[in-house]
Scaffold this active site. Sequence first.
Site, PDB file in Angstrom:
ATOM      1  N   GLU A   1       0.832  -1.202   0.000  1.00  0.00           N
ATOM      2  CA  GLU A   1       0.000   0.000   0.000  1.00  0.00           C
ATOM      3  C   GLU A   1       0.865   1.250   0.000  1.00  0.00           C
ATOM      4  O   GLU A   1       1.846   1.326   0.743  1.00  0.00           O
ATOM      5  CB  GLU A   1      -0.889  -0.029   1.255  1.00  0.00           C
ATOM      6  CG  GLU A   1      -2.263   0.536   1.035  1.00  0.00           C
ATOM      7  CD  GLU A   1      -3.084  -0.331   0.086  1.00  0.00           C
ATOM      8  OE1 GLU A   1      -3.139   0.020  -1.109  1.00  0.00           O
ATOM      9  OE2 GLU A   1      -3.656  -1.326   0.539  1.00  0.00           O
TER      10      GLU A   1
ATOM     11  N   SER B   1     -12.026   1.502  -5.685  1.00  0.00           N
ATOM     12  CA  SER B   1     -11.706   1.998  -7.029  1.00  0.00           C
ATOM     13  C   SER B   1     -12.895   2.082  -7.982  1.00  0.00           C
ATOM     14  O   SER B   1     -12.792   1.677  -9.136  1.00  0.00           O
ATOM     15  CB  SER B   1     -10.608   1.151  -7.676  1.00  0.00           C
ATOM     16  OG  SER B   1      -9.442   1.276  -6.950  1.00  0.00           O
ATOM     17  N   SER B   2     -13.993   2.642  -7.509  1.00  0.00           N
ATOM     18  CA  SER B   2     -15.124   2.808  -8.425  1.00  0.00           C
ATOM     19  C   SER B   2     -14.753   3.748  -9.572  1.00  0.00           C
ATOM     20  O   SER B   2     -15.225   3.568 -10.696  1.00  0.00           O
ATOM     21  CB  SER B   2     -16.371   3.290  -7.688  1.00  0.00           C
ATOM     22  OG  SER B   2     -16.108   4.475  -6.988  1.00  0.00           O
ATOM     23  N   SER B   3     -13.891   4.732  -9.333  1.00  0.00           N
ATOM     24  CA  SER B   3     -13.577   5.660 -10.426  1.00  0.00           C
ATOM     25  C   SER B   3     -12.698   4.985 -11.495  1.00  0.00           C
ATOM     26  O   SER B   3     -12.947   5.144 -12.692  1.00  0.00           O
ATOM     27  CB  SER B   3     -12.950   6.959  -9.911  1.00  0.00           C
ATOM     28  OG  SER B   3     -11.724   6.714  -9.281  1.00  0.00           O
TER      29      SER B   3
ATOM     30  N   THR C   1       2.792   2.101  -2.222  1.00  0.00           N
ATOM     31  CA  THR C   1       4.097   1.774  -2.808  1.00  0.00           C
ATOM     32  C   THR C   1       4.100   2.058  -4.304  1.00  0.00           C
ATOM     33  O   THR C   1       5.171   2.198  -4.895  1.00  0.00           O
ATOM     34  CB  THR C   1       4.419   0.274  -2.613  1.00  0.00           C
ATOM     35  OG1 THR C   1       3.236  -0.474  -2.909  1.00  0.00           O
ATOM     36  CG2 THR C   1       4.852  -0.028  -1.192  1.00  0.00           C
ATOM     37  N   ASP C   2       2.916   2.157  -4.924  1.00  0.00           N
ATOM     38  CA  ASP C   2       2.912   2.270  -6.399  1.00  0.00           C
ATOM     39  C   ASP C   2       3.603   3.539  -6.897  1.00  0.00           C
ATOM     40  O   ASP C   2       4.482   3.488  -7.751  1.00  0.00           O
ATOM     41  CB  ASP C   2       1.509   2.078  -7.013  1.00  0.00           C
ATOM     42  CG  ASP C   2       0.435   3.045  -6.552  1.00  0.00           C
ATOM     43  OD1 ASP C   2       0.697   3.847  -5.635  1.00  0.00           O
ATOM     44  OD2 ASP C   2      -0.677   3.001  -7.135  1.00  0.00           O
TER      45      ASP C   2
ATOM     46  N   ASP D   1      -4.619   0.923  -9.324  1.00  0.00           N
ATOM     47  CA  ASP D   1      -6.051   0.644  -9.470  1.00  0.00           C
ATOM     48  C   ASP D   1      -6.405   0.296 -10.913  1.00  0.00           C
ATOM     49  O   ASP D   1      -7.068  -0.706 -11.190  1.00  0.00           O
ATOM     50  CB  ASP D   1      -6.887   1.849  -9.014  1.00  0.00           C
ATOM     51  CG  ASP D   1      -6.566   2.257  -7.593  1.00  0.00           C
ATOM     52  OD1 ASP D   1      -5.949   1.450  -6.874  1.00  0.00           O
ATOM     53  OD2 ASP D   1      -6.917   3.384  -7.212  1.00  0.00           O
TER      54      ASP D   1
ATOM     55  N   SER E   1     -26.069   7.471 -15.791  1.00  0.00           N
ATOM     56  CA  SER E   1     -25.701   6.500 -14.754  1.00  0.00           C
ATOM     57  C   SER E   1     -26.910   6.180 -13.887  1.00  0.00           C
ATOM     58  O   SER E   1     -27.543   7.091 -13.340  1.00  0.00           O
ATOM     59  CB  SER E   1     -24.578   7.046 -13.873  1.00  0.00           C
ATOM     60  OG  SER E   1     -24.447   6.205 -12.740  1.00  0.00           O
TER      61      SER E   1
ATOM     62  N   GLY F   1     -13.118   3.084  -1.383  1.00  0.00           N
ATOM     63  CA  GLY F   1     -11.722   2.728  -1.602  1.00  0.00           C
ATOM     64  C   GLY F   1     -11.560   1.441  -2.395  1.00  0.00           C
ATOM     65  O   GLY F   1     -10.521   0.802  -2.348  1.00  0.00           O
TER      66      GLY F   1
HETATM   67  C1  GLA Z   1      -5.239   4.738  -4.064  1.00  0.00           C
HETATM   68  C2  GLA Z   1      -4.494   5.101  -5.351  1.00  0.00           C
HETATM   69  C3  GLA Z   1      -3.486   4.014  -5.724  1.00  0.00           C
HETATM   70  C4  GLA Z   1      -2.585   3.660  -4.533  1.00  0.00           C
HETATM   71  C5  GLA Z   1      -3.411   3.415  -3.275  1.00  0.00           C
HETATM   72  C6  GLA Z   1      -2.557   3.225  -2.053  1.00  0.00           C
HETATM   73  O1  GLA Z   1      -6.033   3.614  -4.292  1.00  0.00           O
HETATM   74  O2  GLA Z   1      -5.393   5.301  -6.398  1.00  0.00           O
HETATM   75  O3  GLA Z   1      -2.726   4.442  -6.827  1.00  0.00           O
HETATM   76  O4  GLA Z   1      -1.620   4.639  -4.320  1.00  0.00           O
HETATM   77  O5  GLA Z   1      -4.321   4.483  -3.026  1.00  0.00           O
HETATM   78  O6  GLA Z   1      -1.815   2.065  -2.161  1.00  0.00           O
END
Ligand code: GLA
Length: 393
Positions: free
Chosen positions: A35, A130-132, A37-38, A176, A69, A128
């Site tokens: 987490e 990643s719906s977007s 780390t990307d 994501d 939507s 959190g």
């Molecule tokens: C969000 C961001 C990702 C990543 C995470 C944390 O989801 O969109 O790119 O940085 O937070 O790991």
Amino acid sequence: MRTIANLTSEFQSIFITTETPRTFFAPGRINLIGEHTDYNGGHVFPASISYGTYALGQKRDDQKFRFYSMNFPETGVIEADLSNLTFNESDNWANYPKGMLLYIKEAGHEITQGADILYYGNIPNGAGLSSSASIELVTGVLLDGLFDLNMERIPMVQLGQKVENQYIGVNSGIMDQFAIGIGKKDHAILLDCETLEYQYAPINMKDHVIMIINTNKQRTLAGSKYNERRAQCEAALKDLQRELSITSLGELTTDTFEKNKHLITNEINQKRAKHAVYENARTLEALEKLQRGDLQGFGKLMIESHQSLRDDYEVTGLELDTIVQAAWKQDGVLGARMTGAGFGGCAIALVRNEKVEEFKENINAIYHEVVGYNATFYTAAIGDGAKEISKED
Ligand code: GLA
């Protein structure tokens, strides 16, 4: 649960047509470990889940795009012309598909006609998961399919990230979009975010399930705090570069970090960098554990990951800590941690099958007592990445 037939008749009534649109799907994602780390050039270990976003689309003869939507019926049908795809605050959620459309065109793909597109998502918003990124990628595969663009998947993933960074203005990493674009049923993806090399790891949780626990906390400040963490890591990297020839924190072993951490003058920045380096090491170790079927060891790394996000990266907060720390104490739990950006959103836990009901009851009782409202529980099935599904049903 909506069926494709449901969604198709909704499409036909919104856009007043009798034709059958094509249907596409992009999942949401969880991150098992790795987490924050990307964007530090390290590794992540996400998986795409069976919750996601459906998009039904049909080409038009003119140059108009119309977006609707089912999750935001109050915004009605939002229109955009191919000749003007600039960001527009009042277009609300439709800026995600508009951004994708713009960048796909700018990348040289030929889209000369419009389309009607209906979206329906079953990922909780702001949780959190990643719906977007899911909307971005479902739009990507839809445009690719409707207009025969023959796009390669990694460039499509990168355009999704570009929408987030440049069109919407959130400085997020590649995780994501990558998890959602490249995901594979029953597999997690170990991704090196510096080189974009990746490998699939079969997820075999034996007699355990991956539970997703939503704190139901709205993440209002997430954007600015996220960007602040990025800036702190960049400052730490700059300090280290005075003596080390590295381009990202992800290149450091924990040993090299320990020997050189004194170069990072700001104490807070040093803690942020420590998390990035140790979390990257844990992520590589997690792959090994999973490959050896050592779920116990994997669970232990999840716990250490959360502790580091709590103490050194400081992105957890009361809600996530309450759930995760309560989970650690439950019978039949191998590990638990926050997943995603933090500051609210979701946690994940590895829970023994027969303990699931007890787990939900106990965790919710503790959570409700502390925060005054309930958590929501989901079981994560690991599904495929973004694709067309009309031909499958
Ligand atoms: C969000 C961001 C990702 C990543 C995470 C944390 O989801 O969109 O790119 O940085 O937070 O790991």
